[in-house]
Design a protein around this motif. Sequence first.
Motif, PDB file in Angstrom:
ATOM      1  N   THR A 223       0.628  -1.028   0.082  1.00 31.66           N
ATOM      2  CA  THR A 223      -0.024   0.036   0.049  1.00 31.66           C
ATOM      3  C   THR A 223       0.939   1.011  -0.024  1.00 31.66           C
ATOM      4  N   ASP A 280     -11.855  12.046   0.513  1.00 29.72           N
ATOM      5  CA  ASP A 280     -11.760  10.412  -0.171  1.00 29.72           C
ATOM      6  C   ASP A 280     -11.089  10.231  -1.399  1.00 29.72           C
ATOM      7  N   TRP A 281     -10.805  11.623  -2.228  1.00 33.03           N
ATOM      8  CA  TRP A 281     -10.499  11.551  -3.529  1.00 33.03           C
ATOM      9  C   TRP A 281      -9.046  11.863  -3.560  1.00 33.03           C
ATOM     10  N   ALA A 286      -7.486   8.875   1.279  1.00 36.74           N
ATOM     11  CA  ALA A 286      -7.593   7.294   0.760  1.00 36.74           C
ATOM     12  C   ALA A 286      -6.496   6.634   1.219  1.00 36.74           C
ATOM     13  N   THR A 289      -7.706   5.971   4.912  1.00 35.25           N
ATOM     14  CA  THR A 289      -8.870   4.993   5.073  1.00 35.25           C
ATOM     15  C   THR A 289      -8.457   3.575   4.755  1.00 35.25           C
ATOM     16  N   ALA A 290      -7.471   3.513   3.725  1.00 36.02           N
ATOM     17  CA  ALA A 290      -7.008   1.952   3.425  1.00 36.02           C
ATOM     18  C   ALA A 290      -6.167   1.646   4.495  1.00 36.02           C
ATOM     19  N   THR A 304     -12.757   1.225  -2.675  1.00 34.53           N
ATOM     20  CA  THR A 304     -12.852   2.850  -3.123  1.00 34.53           C
ATOM     21  C   THR A 304     -11.536   3.349  -2.966  1.00 34.53           C
ATOM     22  N   PRO A 305     -10.784   3.229  -1.788  1.00 33.22           N
ATOM     23  CA  PRO A 305      -9.570   4.010  -1.473  1.00 33.22           C
ATOM     24  C   PRO A 305      -8.381   3.385  -2.457  1.00 33.22           C
ATOM     25  N   VAL A 308      -8.671   4.649  -5.812  1.00 30.54           N
ATOM     26  CA  VAL A 308      -8.444   5.928  -5.701  1.00 30.54           C
ATOM     27  C   VAL A 308      -6.864   6.044  -5.971  1.00 30.54           C
TER      28      VAL A 308
END
Length: 336
Positions: A223, A280-281, A286, A289-290, A304-305, A308
């Motif tokens: 990540t 979030d974008w 992102a 959150t991930a 979603t994350p 992004v």
Amino acid sequence: MLNATPGAGVRGAPSPGALVLVIGVLFIQLGFLLSYIGAFHHPDPQGIPVAAAAPRQAAEKLDRLPGHPLEVTAVKDEKEARRRIAERDDEGAYVMNPRGKQDTLLVASAAGGPQAQALRRVGEKAAVGQGRQLKVEDVTPTGDQDYESLTAFYLIVGWLVGGYLMASLLGVTLGTRPARPGAGALRLSGVALYSVLSGLGGAIIVDPVLHALPGHFVALWWTGALIVFGTAAFTMALQAFFGIVGIGLAVVIFVVLGNPSAGGAFQKHLVPSFWRAIGDWIPTGAGTTAVRNIVYFSGNALATPMVVLAAWAVGGALLLLVGSLRRRERGPALPI
């Protein structure tokens, strides 16, 4: 004959271009202050998603609290409420006891300590208003070495800083615009290697060294690599189109706008609507959150994350290659 240094006018006075850069720095500084203070000066819960295992009338009262601090979804029982928290559909749950006067508020401090505290305040006030008592249960607490779930945010900030500093270094030393697509691809290859090492270093620090986010080493490593690569690639793309100004634009996106909206110090339902809408974008939000979802929520709600983050990486790489097709910068030829 008067000798003047490059970028200076008569008698060493700053050139118009230098003055423009100084003004740009001033605006970035003021934007930094406006963004951070605007986001954080008055945290106020707004529409926090909450499940309510309660009679319909009680759930509607929670949804209609003054100031609309909660966005309530009625569920059939506590088991469903807990599932929705674990799967990141809701941030908490209000479970009403039909046979007594004590209800239960479920919170998840791993999603952010300030948000859990805000839910507790709202829940206690709502319970008192209905003549009931409230017990608070933290169903997903943070680790012992992760105060207020802040480690994820600072880990992401560290990775982002490494990404845009690496891109800035390449721009300053090799030129902001690659001479040809092949040179751009070579830069991206170097950045990819750097990103893998940077992701590895961050994962080592938060897992075996500090034990702040233990047990997810490989997931955090890759990540982090994606975040660093995406940040660096997009910063290089900005430089390819805007020159040295692109570094400032990267700071505006990833720091001035990204940090306050990321959900680090205050989660998105506690900050004003502008920051809530963009968080979030941007890779900062992102990524935060991930990491939290990987470490504390069994990898739920990662789609979603991660999409992004991948979009910033792919978009940055493609824009850099497109930018390398443009006219070369004036100056001595550079190998890359």
